[in-house]
Design a protein around this motif. Structure first.
Motif, PDB file in Angstrom:
ATOM      1  N   ILE A   1       4.038  -0.913   3.605  1.00 47.59           N
ATOM      2  CA  ILE A   1       3.543   0.446   3.392  1.00 47.59           C
ATOM      3  C   ILE A   1       4.664   1.266   2.774  1.00 47.59           C
ATOM      4  O   ILE A   1       5.749   1.370   3.351  1.00 47.59           O
ATOM      5  CB  ILE A   1       3.088   1.109   4.709  1.00 47.59           C
ATOM      6  CG1 ILE A   1       2.136   0.196   5.476  1.00 47.59           C
ATOM      7  CG2 ILE A   1       2.447   2.466   4.419  1.00 47.59           C
ATOM      8  CD1 ILE A   1       0.829  -0.079   4.783  1.00 47.59           C
ATOM      9  N   GLN A   2       4.384   1.825   1.632  1.00 47.42           N
ATOM     10  CA  GLN A   2       5.391   2.642   0.935  1.00 47.42           C
ATOM     11  C   GLN A   2       5.051   4.120   1.082  1.00 47.42           C
ATOM     12  O   GLN A   2       3.884   4.485   1.157  1.00 47.42           O
ATOM     13  CB  GLN A   2       5.425   2.259  -0.543  1.00 47.42           C
ATOM     14  CG  GLN A   2       5.893   0.835  -0.782  1.00 47.42           C
ATOM     15  CD  GLN A   2       5.892   0.452  -2.245  1.00 47.42           C
ATOM     16  OE1 GLN A   2       5.135   1.008  -3.045  1.00 47.42           O
ATOM     17  NE2 GLN A   2       6.736  -0.496  -2.611  1.00 47.42           N
ATOM     18  N   PRO A   3       6.110   4.959   1.121  1.00 42.20           N
ATOM     19  CA  PRO A   3       5.838   6.403   1.256  1.00 42.20           C
ATOM     20  C   PRO A   3       5.167   6.962   0.004  1.00 42.20           C
ATOM     21  O   PRO A   3       5.253   6.387  -1.067  1.00 42.20           O
ATOM     22  CB  PRO A   3       7.227   7.019   1.467  1.00 42.20           C
ATOM     23  CG  PRO A   3       8.211   5.947   1.266  1.00 42.20           C
ATOM     24  CD  PRO A   3       7.525   4.633   1.177  1.00 42.20           C
TER      25      PRO A   3
ATOM     26  N   LEU B   1       0.831  -1.200   0.000  1.00 43.45           N
ATOM     27  CA  LEU B   1       0.000   0.000   0.000  1.00 43.45           C
ATOM     28  C   LEU B   1       0.863   1.246   0.000  1.00 43.45           C
ATOM     29  O   LEU B   1       2.030   1.217   0.412  1.00 43.45           O
ATOM     30  CB  LEU B   1      -0.899   0.033   1.238  1.00 43.45           C
ATOM     31  CG  LEU B   1      -1.928  -1.061   1.426  1.00 43.45           C
ATOM     32  CD1 LEU B   1      -2.592  -0.893   2.786  1.00 43.45           C
ATOM     33  CD2 LEU B   1      -2.950  -1.032   0.315  1.00 43.45           C
ATOM     34  N   ARG B   2       0.252   2.326  -0.385  1.00 42.17           N
ATOM     35  CA  ARG B   2       0.867   3.644  -0.196  1.00 42.17           C
ATOM     36  C   ARG B   2       0.411   4.175   1.157  1.00 42.17           C
ATOM     37  O   ARG B   2      -0.701   3.870   1.627  1.00 42.17           O
ATOM     38  CB  ARG B   2       0.414   4.615  -1.290  1.00 42.17           C
ATOM     39  CG  ARG B   2       0.901   4.252  -2.677  1.00 42.17           C
ATOM     40  CD  ARG B   2       2.297   4.721  -2.883  1.00 42.17           C
ATOM     41  NE  ARG B   2       2.796   4.399  -4.217  1.00 42.17           N
ATOM     42  CZ  ARG B   2       4.089   4.385  -4.521  1.00 42.17           C
ATOM     43  NH1 ARG B   2       4.991   4.684  -3.604  1.00 42.17           N
ATOM     44  NH2 ARG B   2       4.472   4.089  -5.743  1.00 42.17           N
ATOM     45  N   GLU B   3       1.240   4.959   1.752  1.00 41.51           N
ATOM     46  CA  GLU B   3       0.899   5.590   3.025  1.00 41.51           C
ATOM     47  C   GLU B   3      -0.444   6.310   2.885  1.00 41.51           C
ATOM     48  O   GLU B   3      -0.688   6.996   1.898  1.00 41.51           O
ATOM     49  CB  GLU B   3       2.000   6.595   3.376  1.00 41.51           C
ATOM     50  CG  GLU B   3       2.110   6.915   4.834  1.00 41.51           C
ATOM     51  CD  GLU B   3       3.332   7.780   5.145  1.00 41.51           C
ATOM     52  OE1 GLU B   3       4.073   8.141   4.192  1.00 41.51           O
ATOM     53  OE2 GLU B   3       3.528   8.092   6.307  1.00 41.51           O
ATOM     54  N   GLY B   4      -1.321   6.110   3.878  1.00 43.13           N
ATOM     55  CA  GLY B   4      -2.628   6.763   3.842  1.00 43.13           C
ATOM     56  C   GLY B   4      -3.745   5.897   3.306  1.00 43.13           C
ATOM     57  O   GLY B   4      -4.919   6.209   3.498  1.00 43.13           O
ATOM     58  N   GLU B   5      -3.376   4.781   2.641  1.00 39.88           N
ATOM     59  CA  GLU B   5      -4.406   3.887   2.113  1.00 39.88           C
ATOM     60  C   GLU B   5      -4.897   2.935   3.199  1.00 39.88           C
ATOM     61  O   GLU B   5      -4.271   2.772   4.246  1.00 39.88           O
ATOM     62  CB  GLU B   5      -3.862   3.106   0.920  1.00 39.88           C
ATOM     63  CG  GLU B   5      -3.579   3.980  -0.297  1.00 39.88           C
ATOM     64  CD  GLU B   5      -3.065   3.178  -1.487  1.00 39.88           C
ATOM     65  OE1 GLU B   5      -2.430   2.122  -1.299  1.00 39.88           O
ATOM     66  OE2 GLU B   5      -3.311   3.630  -2.628  1.00 39.88           O
ATOM     67  N   ASP B   6      -6.020   2.300   2.920  1.00 38.41           N
ATOM     68  CA  ASP B   6      -6.621   1.377   3.889  1.00 38.41           C
ATOM     69  C   ASP B   6      -6.313  -0.072   3.515  1.00 38.41           C
ATOM     70  O   ASP B   6      -6.109  -0.386   2.336  1.00 38.41           O
ATOM     71  CB  ASP B   6      -8.144   1.563   3.919  1.00 38.41           C
ATOM     72  CG  ASP B   6      -8.556   2.967   4.316  1.00 38.41           C
ATOM     73  OD1 ASP B   6      -9.708   3.342   4.024  1.00 38.41           O
ATOM     74  OD2 ASP B   6      -7.723   3.678   4.924  1.00 38.41           O
ATOM     75  N   ALA B   7      -6.336  -0.926   4.523  1.00 34.92           N
ATOM     76  CA  ALA B   7      -6.103  -2.358   4.287  1.00 34.92           C
ATOM     77  C   ALA B   7      -7.061  -3.186   5.135  1.00 34.92           C
ATOM     78  O   ALA B   7      -7.450  -2.775   6.233  1.00 34.92           O
ATOM     79  CB  ALA B   7      -4.667  -2.733   4.628  1.00 34.92           C
ATOM     80  N   VAL B   8      -7.421  -4.330   4.609  1.00 40.05           N
ATOM     81  CA  VAL B   8      -8.238  -5.302   5.351  1.00 40.05           C
ATOM     82  C   VAL B   8      -7.556  -6.656   5.262  1.00 40.05           C
ATOM     83  O   VAL B   8      -7.195  -7.112   4.175  1.00 40.05           O
ATOM     84  CB  VAL B   8      -9.661  -5.414   4.769  1.00 40.05           C
ATOM     85  CG1 VAL B   8     -10.472  -6.436   5.579  1.00 40.05           C
ATOM     86  CG2 VAL B   8     -10.357  -4.066   4.764  1.00 40.05           C
ATOM     87  N   ILE B   9      -7.398  -7.280   6.407  1.00 40.74           N
ATOM     88  CA  ILE B   9      -6.801  -8.623   6.469  1.00 40.74           C
ATOM     89  C   ILE B   9      -7.828  -9.558   7.085  1.00 40.74           C
ATOM     90  O   ILE B   9      -8.412  -9.243   8.115  1.00 40.74           O
ATOM     91  CB  ILE B   9      -5.519  -8.617   7.322  1.00 40.74           C
ATOM     92  CG1 ILE B   9      -4.490  -7.667   6.711  1.00 40.74           C
ATOM     93  CG2 ILE B   9      -4.948 -10.027   7.431  1.00 40.74           C
ATOM     94  CD1 ILE B   9      -3.277  -7.428   7.611  1.00 40.74           C
ATOM     95  N   ASN B  10      -8.045 -10.664   6.425  1.00 39.45           N
ATOM     96  CA  ASN B  10      -9.066 -11.611   6.882  1.00 39.45           C
ATOM     97  C   ASN B  10      -8.456 -12.868   7.472  1.00 39.45           C
ATOM     98  O   ASN B  10      -7.374 -13.305   7.073  1.00 39.45           O
ATOM     99  CB  ASN B  10      -9.974 -11.991   5.719  1.00 39.45           C
ATOM    100  CG  ASN B  10     -10.724 -10.806   5.183  1.00 39.45           C
ATOM    101  OD1 ASN B  10     -11.391 -10.092   5.927  1.00 39.45           O
ATOM    102  ND2 ASN B  10     -10.605 -10.566   3.886  1.00 39.45           N
TER     103      ASN B  10
ATOM    104  N   GLN C   1       0.032   3.953   8.096  1.00 34.27           N
ATOM    105  CA  GLN C   1       1.284   4.685   8.327  1.00 34.27           C
ATOM    106  C   GLN C   1       2.445   3.746   8.036  1.00 34.27           C
ATOM    107  O   GLN C   1       2.288   2.524   8.033  1.00 34.27           O
ATOM    108  CB  GLN C   1       1.343   5.153   9.783  1.00 34.27           C
ATOM    109  CG  GLN C   1       0.158   5.982  10.213  1.00 34.27           C
ATOM    110  CD  GLN C   1       0.107   6.189  11.711  1.00 34.27           C
ATOM    111  OE1 GLN C   1       1.047   5.851  12.430  1.00 34.27           O
ATOM    112  NE2 GLN C   1      -0.974   6.746  12.197  1.00 34.27           N
ATOM    113  N   LEU C   2       3.619   4.327   7.810  1.00 35.96           N
ATOM    114  CA  LEU C   2       4.801   3.508   7.537  1.00 35.96           C
ATOM    115  C   LEU C   2       5.049   2.500   8.650  1.00 35.96           C
ATOM    116  O   LEU C   2       5.495   1.376   8.402  1.00 35.96           O
ATOM    117  CB  LEU C   2       6.028   4.405   7.360  1.00 35.96           C
ATOM    118  CG  LEU C   2       6.018   5.329   6.138  1.00 35.96           C
ATOM    119  CD1 LEU C   2       7.243   6.255   6.164  1.00 35.96           C
ATOM    120  CD2 LEU C   2       5.981   4.531   4.845  1.00 35.96           C
ATOM    121  N   SER C   3       4.730   2.893   9.877  1.00 35.00           N
ATOM    122  CA  SER C   3       4.988   2.024  11.028  1.00 35.00           C
ATOM    123  C   SER C   3       4.080   0.787  11.045  1.00 35.00           C
ATOM    124  O   SER C   3       4.300  -0.131  11.829  1.00 35.00           O
ATOM    125  CB  SER C   3       4.796   2.790  12.338  1.00 35.00           C
ATOM    126  OG  SER C   3       3.464   3.262  12.434  1.00 35.00           O
TER     127      SER C   3
END
Lengths: 112, 114
Positions: free
Chosen positions: A110-112, A12-21, A79-81
């Motif tokens: 997570i990429q900047p 992902l790019r920083e600021g995007e959302d993710a869902v893990i199932n 976030q990057l973290s």
């Protein structure tokens, strides 16, 4: 009866959302979520018990769908973290003394 | 600061050697666990203990044994190390009757068996 995690990896790019199932073929008592950074020990994020619905903080939350025997971890405005490998650990009976059965993990970059 | 500590971060042993991995927690937790972590397989439970002198087999106990003589210490023993036991070993502890967690993990021991 290892739970199945999806996706296996996500970038992902920083600021995007993710869902893990995290899905189980067996009835769940609880689901635990951990994050592990490279070279470090897994760190506990949260527990969801059956009968509960959703919990978490502003940007990291999770839900537990008893009917589907599935839990989802939501990371918003990443976030990057947040980079690392996310594991779900499942518990099939209460009492807390059976240990957790972990999925194979989801690698999040997570990429900047 | 609560801690789970493991005796070694890196260990190299020869095939057939007896190997001891030590784990100590300072949180007065009842439950302690040993997992191994391998790429693509995630964490797999080897043994766990919910009380002193108690032990239960996890998913992959073959080739391993454990000892828990004191509440804070849980040892994993490889009776005769083999190359397929090369792995990262993680110890964890948790409070009893709290849905198995939250679990606190130690830093891990990377064992190489030659």
């Amino acid at each position: 009866q290892q739970p199945v995690q999806s996706p296996q990896a996500v970038i992902l790019r920083e600021g995007e959302d993710a869902v893990i199932n995290c899905s189980s073929s067996k009835a769940l008592y609880s689901v635990h979520w951990y994050r592990q950074k490279h070279g470090e020990a897994p760190v506990f994020l949260m527990i969801l018990l059956k009968g509960g619905e959703q919990k978490g903080h502003e940007k990291i939350s999770a839900s537990f769908n008893e009917k589907k025997q599935q839990s989802s971890l939501y990371l918003t405005a990443s976030q990057l973290s947040y980079s690392g490998t996310y594991f779900c650990g499942t518990e099939y009976s209460g009492g807390g003394a059976d240990g957790l059965t972990f999925g194979k993990g989801t690698h999040l970059i997570i990429q900047p | 600061d609560v801690k789970v500590t493991q005796s070694s971060r890196y260990l190299v042993k020869r095939t057939g050697e007896k190997v001891f991995l030590e784990c100590v927690q300072d949180m007065d937790h009842e439950n302690m666990f040993w997992y191994r972590q391998d790429p693509g397989l995630g964490l797999r439970l080897i043994y766990f203990s919910y009380d002193v002198k108690m032990k239960e087999k996890g998913d992959i106990p073959e080739g391993y044994s454990v000892s828990r003589e004191k509440k804070e210490r849980f040892s994993l023993i490889l009776e005769s190390a083999s190359t397929n036991q090369t792995s990262m070993y993680l110890c964890a502890s948790s409070l009893f009757h709290l849905a198995g967690g939250p679990g606190f993990f130690g830093p891990g021991t990377r064992l190489t068996v030659l």
